[in-house]
Scaffold this motif. Structure first.
Motif, PDB file in Angstrom:
ATOM      1  N   GLU A  36      10.801   3.326   0.223  1.00  9.77           N
ATOM      2  CA  GLU A  36      10.169   2.757   0.928  1.00  9.77           C
ATOM      3  C   GLU A  36       8.838   3.467   1.227  1.00  9.77           C
ATOM      4  OE1 GLU A  36      10.308  -0.463   1.334  1.00  9.77           O
ATOM      5  OE2 GLU A  36      12.214  -0.680   0.395  1.00  9.77           O
ATOM      6  N   SER A  37       8.910   4.732   1.457  1.00 11.44           N
ATOM      7  CA  SER A  37       7.753   5.754   1.828  1.00 11.44           C
ATOM      8  C   SER A  37       6.806   5.965   0.820  1.00 11.44           C
ATOM      9  CB  SER A  37       8.379   6.817   2.207  1.00 11.44           C
ATOM     10  OG  SER A  37       8.779   8.000   1.354  1.00 11.44           O
ATOM     11  N   ARG A  86       7.803   2.879  -8.317  1.00 13.56           N
ATOM     12  CA  ARG A  86       8.392   3.709  -7.336  1.00 13.56           C
ATOM     13  C   ARG A  86      10.021   4.019  -7.505  1.00 13.56           C
ATOM     14  NH1 ARG A  86       8.708   0.379  -2.245  1.00 13.56           N
ATOM     15  NH2 ARG A  86       7.732  -1.293  -3.158  1.00 13.56           N
ATOM     16  N   GLU A 142       4.310   4.655  -2.590  1.00 14.39           N
ATOM     17  CA  GLU A 142       3.359   3.972  -2.813  1.00 14.39           C
ATOM     18  C   GLU A 142       3.471   3.333  -4.166  1.00 14.39           C
ATOM     19  OE1 GLU A 142      -0.512   5.818  -2.114  1.00 14.39           O
ATOM     20  OE2 GLU A 142      -0.243   5.838   0.072  1.00 14.39           O
ATOM     21  N   ASP A 176      13.109   8.480   0.027  1.00 17.60           N
ATOM     22  CA  ASP A 176      12.954   7.212   0.911  1.00 17.60           C
ATOM     23  C   ASP A 176      11.964   6.220   0.040  1.00 17.60           C
ATOM     24  OD1 ASP A 176      12.506   4.877   2.297  1.00 17.60           O
ATOM     25  OD2 ASP A 176      11.816   6.203   4.123  1.00 17.60           O
TER      26      ASP A 176
END
Length: 232
Positions: free
Chosen positions: A11-12, A20, A14, A9
């Motif tokens: 979006e999870s 990312r 940092e 994921d």
């Protein structure tokens, strides 16, 4: 190409978007979800990860510098294939660094550090009993990373990882290895016993014997998986 969306994921995670994306692609290459020789199409990656072309290009550039992807101008970007010479070189470098590290840790380690290694080894025993090969692989990595970290030199772990990336991928290709995890645990026990006894020579010898076992399993890889290796 295997779907990346469910692997991580994004979006999870940092950090900046490019970082990312890089972390996702690097993780998938190292765990062999993206196999050597796989074509990486920017448009497909953009769609799967839900990002624009810019962070994809940034991530691929970083992966190219690490030798994990090959960028061919005006052609394609592929996950890098293995080179037997490179794998043998990385194993040589790994042995040199880790035998030096275990010598230092044997001479100077805290009770807490020894407790952490012992706890990890107990976990390895359980994972082997459960035939959890992936879990054992991760615990094995952690055992060696702890020894490198316990040298007290902050950069040792980072440098050791950077110079053995291809070897790490190849080790994933070997899973599952019938009988090998149990043997590796026995070899780890010998290393930990030597550390506990503050016997530097025994610790280095045990580490060297342990790491040299990998050579016997590297050499058949090119014959068994020619599609993952660069042409001679």
């Amino acid at each position: 190409m295997k779907n990346l969306e469910h692997a991580f994921d994004i979006e999870s995670l940092e950090g900046p978007l490019g970082q990312r994306v890089y972390a996702v692609l690097r993780g998938r290459i190292l765990d062999m979800s993206l196999e050597p020789g796989a074509i990486l199409r920017k448009s497909a990656l953009c769609e799967q990860l839900g990002v624009s072309r810019s962070p994809i290009a940034e991530a691929l550039g970083r992966l190219s510098l690490e030798g994990l992807v090959d960028i061919i101008p005006q052609s394609a970007t592929r996950v890098s294939r293995f080179s037997m010479a490179k794998l043998l070189e990385e194993n040589f470098l790994r042995e040199a660094v880790e035998t030096a590290a275990v010598a230092r840790v044997t001479k100077d380690h805290s009770p807490e550090q020894f407790k952490q290694l012992s706890r990890n080894l107990r976990l390895q025993h359980l994972l082997v009993e459960d035939q959890d090969f992936q879990g054992f692989f991760e615990a094995d990595l952690a055992f060696h990373e702890m020894i490198l970290s316990f040298t007290g030199f902050p950069k040792v772990n980072q440098v050791a990882e950077e110079m053995t990336l291809q070897l790490r991928r190849a080790r994933k290709l070997m899973l599952p290895e019938p009988g090998r995890p149990a043997d590796a645990v026995t070899e780890h026990v010998a290393i930990l016993d030597a550390i506990n006894a503050n016997d530097v020579a025994a610790a280095q010898s045990a580490m060297s014997r342990h790491l040299q076992q990998l050579l016997k399993r590297i050499e058949p890889l090119e014959r068994n998986h020619p599609e993952f290796f660069r042409p001679a």
